[in-house]
Every structure is written in C-alpha cells, then in structure tokens.
Design an enzyme around this catalytic site. Structure first.
Site, PDB file in Angstrom:
ATOM      1  N   HIS A  17       3.473   4.211  -0.075  1.00 33.51           N
ATOM      2  CA  HIS A  17       4.504   4.699   0.850  1.00 33.51           C
ATOM      3  C   HIS A  17       3.923   5.874   1.628  1.00 33.51           C
ATOM      4  CE1 HIS A  17       7.433   2.178  -1.139  1.00 33.51           C
ATOM      5  NE2 HIS A  17       7.101   2.697  -2.302  1.00 33.51           N
TER       6      HIS A  17
ATOM      7  N   ASN B  87      15.765   1.532  -2.300  1.00 31.92           N
ATOM      8  CA  ASN B  87      15.933   2.887  -2.819  1.00 31.92           C
ATOM      9  C   ASN B  87      15.067   3.906  -2.084  1.00 31.92           C
ATOM     10  OD1 ASN B  87      17.907   2.181  -4.623  1.00 31.92           O
ATOM     11  ND2 ASN B  87      16.461   1.747  -6.276  1.00 31.92           N
TER      12      ASN B  87
ATOM     13  N   ALA C  38      10.361   6.389  -6.245  1.00 32.67           N
ATOM     14  CA  ALA C  38       8.946   6.042  -6.150  1.00 32.67           C
ATOM     15  C   ALA C  38       8.223   6.849  -5.082  1.00 32.67           C
ATOM     16  CB  ALA C  38       8.811   4.551  -5.867  1.00 32.67           C
TER      17      ALA C  38
END
Lengths: 272, 272
Positions: free
Chosen positions: B222, B192, B125
């Site tokens: 993020h 992850n 991601a």
C-alpha cells in the site's frame, strides 16, 4: 468537558491554547504557567476564555485539571512529570527527548501504572508511529534520515568538534551517521523526532540516524525505514517550515492539537 | 483490569483472544460470541482463561464489559454498534468499511457523544494515520495505490464486468483508477484500507485509489501520498502475506492487538 493545565506559553503552548479557545479542542484551559510571567500574560491576553496564571509549575497539577500539557522543555518534564502523575493528572509531553534518559522514563512509566494515569506523546514532526509500535515486537532494523538546508543545522553541538563547514557545502552531503543516542546530543534540534522513533521501535542504541545537509532544499524531510518479520514500512514526511516559526514544524503543532482533541473527545478515534 | 467482550471468533478474533490470554494485552476476555457455535467453542478451547460464550451478539454488551471488540463483519457493526454504545461500552471496530455508509457513521458518531463512549479503529494493514488525521484540516489530495499479485485480486466484483483477464497479466498492470467510494464496492478485499484512509483524511469521494496487479511480486503493498498546506507525506507499507492466513494481513492483526493493549494500559502512549 476536560480541564487542561498548560505548562509553557511559547510558540507551541500558544498554538495549543488558541486551539482550545477556538473550540477546535473541546476542553477548557483552566490554568497556565511559564517561567516567564510576560509570556504567560501575553498568552492569556490572546484568549477569550481566560485561564488562571499559577505561581509555580507544581501548582498546575494541584488544581483539578484532567491533564497537564507540557510545551516547555526537557527540564520541565524532569522536574514536574512525577508530581503531575502523583496528583493523578494525565500528562501530555512535547519535549519527548527527556524520555531518552532511562531513569526518567522508568520513573514516569512506573508512576503511570501506579497512579493509573496515562502519558501521551504526539507524533511530533513525523508520522507512521502507529505502524512502528504495532510491529515493535518483531522489528529488525529502523533508520531515520533527516535532510535539511545547511542553515537549519547551524548551531548544533556537532559542529563544535567537526571539521565540516556548513557554509561551504554546495551539494547534498551526509553530515552524520550513527545511532539515535549519539545523534540527539549532537543535534538537539532533532531530539524529539529521534526520541519518538526510538521509543516506538527498537530503542536509541539500535536506531540508525543519518543527517544530510542539502543546499538545494527548502524543506525539512524525515525519511524512516523499518524492516520487520512481517514486511517493510517506509515513511517520508516533507515539512515546509512555517515562515513565522521556522524552528517549530507546523506538523508538530498540528499533531499535538490532534492528540489533545482526541483526549478531550468521545468520538470515533482513528488509528492505532 | 479492563473486561473485554469479543464479537467474532475467526482468524482475527482468535489472534486477539490469544494475545489477551497470554498477557500481552493486560485485560480479561470475559465473553465471546460468534454466529458459528463451533467457532466460539473452538476459540474457547484454545484459551487458559475461559470466557463465557453468550447466546446472541446483543448479550455481549449487556454484561459489564468495558469494551466490545468487533472482529466479525460489516453487518455486525451495523446490527450491534448502536446497542453497544447505548449499553455504555466502548467499541473497537475491525470491519471499518461499515463506516463508509454515512448513515451508520453519523448514528455511531452521535451515540459516542451522547453516551460518552469511544469507538476505536486500529490502523489495519496500513500506517501513517497519525499524520493524516493531524493534517486533515489542510489536506489538498490523498491517494492510495495498492499492488498485489493477480491471484490476490481474484474474486473481486470488479472482474464480473471487466474485460481484464487476471490470468493473462504478465507485467505490472493498472487494473483500476477511481475514487475510494467506487473502489470499495468493486474490490471488497481492499475495503478496510480504503475506508481508513478516507475517514482519516478527505473522505471517500475525494480519495484516489489505484489498484495494480503485478505478477512479479509476492507482497501486498500500500502506497499512500498525502499533500497539504504544510507539506507532503508518503507512506509505503509492504506486507508479506501470512502463509497460514493469506487473506488477513499480519499487520492488521498486530495493529488491532496494539490498539487494545493501549486501551487496557496505563502507560506511555506514543503517537497521535
């Protein structure tokens, strides 16, 4: 161990050869070529494991190397790319700008498929290409803004017809706004970065480029914004120019070394 | 064409299988397995080219596939990883968090070298891992800040011992600050991403993690900052959660598809 042929023995080629020689890249440099015999001899003199200097660039891929690494020029990609793939060698390209010529791109792309070989393009002086190519199919816009000190922009073809005088710039100033296709011919120093962003994403006609001259910075900064259906990505890469090689970004050298290290390694490869 | 075995037939596995079936990934899905027979049958029913459902996960790599794609769980990586490599298959891992266990990492890393096989970890991601791994040797600090709506943080183990009540948060609030090693056990949904940043860069003990709950956002964001000798990289990845699969980021699916597409293709591969 993979065998490597090196095309181009300048700053970039030398750093790659030294990384192989030191064991950082687990391969063997078996053959090198440079148009300048002096440059290739000087490179070989710096290495413990001496590669053979071949007589012309085409001979590199006639030897049994696994990959030829181009660190020479766009001309080298144009002149030697197809024969490297025809000789069933993989090919790593530093002068990525050559691929903005669609006829070259198509010939090399088809040759990869036909001869079952792969061309590798390191991320150069930027990063985030893993993200761009993943969302390539649903990208709506991509822009790259490059900010440099005015002295780092000197000599660009753009200034031949522009009224802008770099010496008189005393605050951050937008020098150019346009698409990547126009930018690469006017600012040759930016060509690889613009080509990488274009090829990963939506092509050079649709990729927006902005060039900013900033007398208050000592960095070269690339700022990439990509908007797609699934969200937005913003990447800012601030490179401190290497004092010994101010024209070659250190990140461009490091990303080339990492790409070749991965090629030569059986290990855990992180990232798309 | 490369032959693919798929371990795990949930949301992620299904999207990968559909991308193979549609020709987007130029490979052949020959075998699949899921602990739930229902899940594997349901997946196969959606495909035009029907793979064989094998009886247990170990049988996947006993068939002549080129690569096994794990889209199941960290347990699947632990239980099947070594035998996949011993059977001389490449291995693509989605449940990257499993590799934060150093004994697992070391066993799989050594097996890659011994059996001359490669493990592939898609960028998940996030993005920018090309840059992080290139400057890995000279990184000074790496941090990742994740911002989500409070409802997206619910159920995390962190809240079992914390006094923070997610329902009462009415403005952007820092929930956690620590290193990646602690973060992954307390916030499993983030494992992850934290693992990928840690493995690309300076490891989970030195990677700083901040988790922010923001009731005013509908995105998962993020933000990664990496500082090294050669400069600074900042990556912001703003993901719109997929309404059909709010727990799986669409970018994580797309980066897995792109990684497997590259694996199956002889073409021009962009990025380090």
């Amino acid at each position: 161990m993979k065998k490597i042929g090196l095309l181009g023995c300048g700053v970039m080629g030398t750093q790659i050869a030294l990384a192989i020689d030191s064991g950082k890249i687990p391969g063997i440099l078996t053959h090198v070529y440079d148009d300048s015999k002096e440059a290739s001899s000087e490179l070989v003199s710096k290495l413990n494991n001496k590669p053979e200097i071949v007589e012309n660039s085409h001979l590199l891929s006639s030897h049994s190397v696994n990959i030829v690494v181009e660190a020479a020029s766009q001309n080298a990609v144009r002149d030697d790319g197809l024969s490297i793939l025809q000789n069933k060698r993989d090919f790593m390209i530093m002068s990525v700008g050559a691929l903005l010529d669609e006829s070259i791109y198509d010939i090399l792309y088809d040759a990869c498929d036909h001869f079952k070989k792969t061309i590798y393009l390191p991320s150069g002086a930027i990063a985030g290409l893993d993200g761009l190519k993943s969302i390539k199919g649903e990208l709506e816009s991509v822009s790259i803004t490059t900010t440099k000190h005015p002295r780092s922009l000197k000599g660009a073809q753009f200034f031949e017809t522009s009224e802008i005088n770099l010496d008189s710039i005393d605050s951050s100033t937008v020098i150019f706004e346009g698409n990547a296709r126009d930018a690469v011919s006017l600012f040759p120093a930016n060509v690889n970065v613009a080509a990488l962003v274009s090829l990963s994403g939506i092509g050079s006609d649709k990729t927006s480029v902005k060039i900013i001259a900033d007398p208050d910075t000592d960095k070269n900064t690339h700022h990439i914004e990509a908007v797609g259906k699934s969200g937005k990505m913003i990447f800012t890469i601030e490179n401190t120019p290497d004092p010994e090689n101010p024209k070659t970004s250190r990140l461009a050298i490091l990303s080339a070394i990492e790409t070749l290290r991965q090629y030569c390694s059986d290990d855990i490869q992180i990232g798309t």
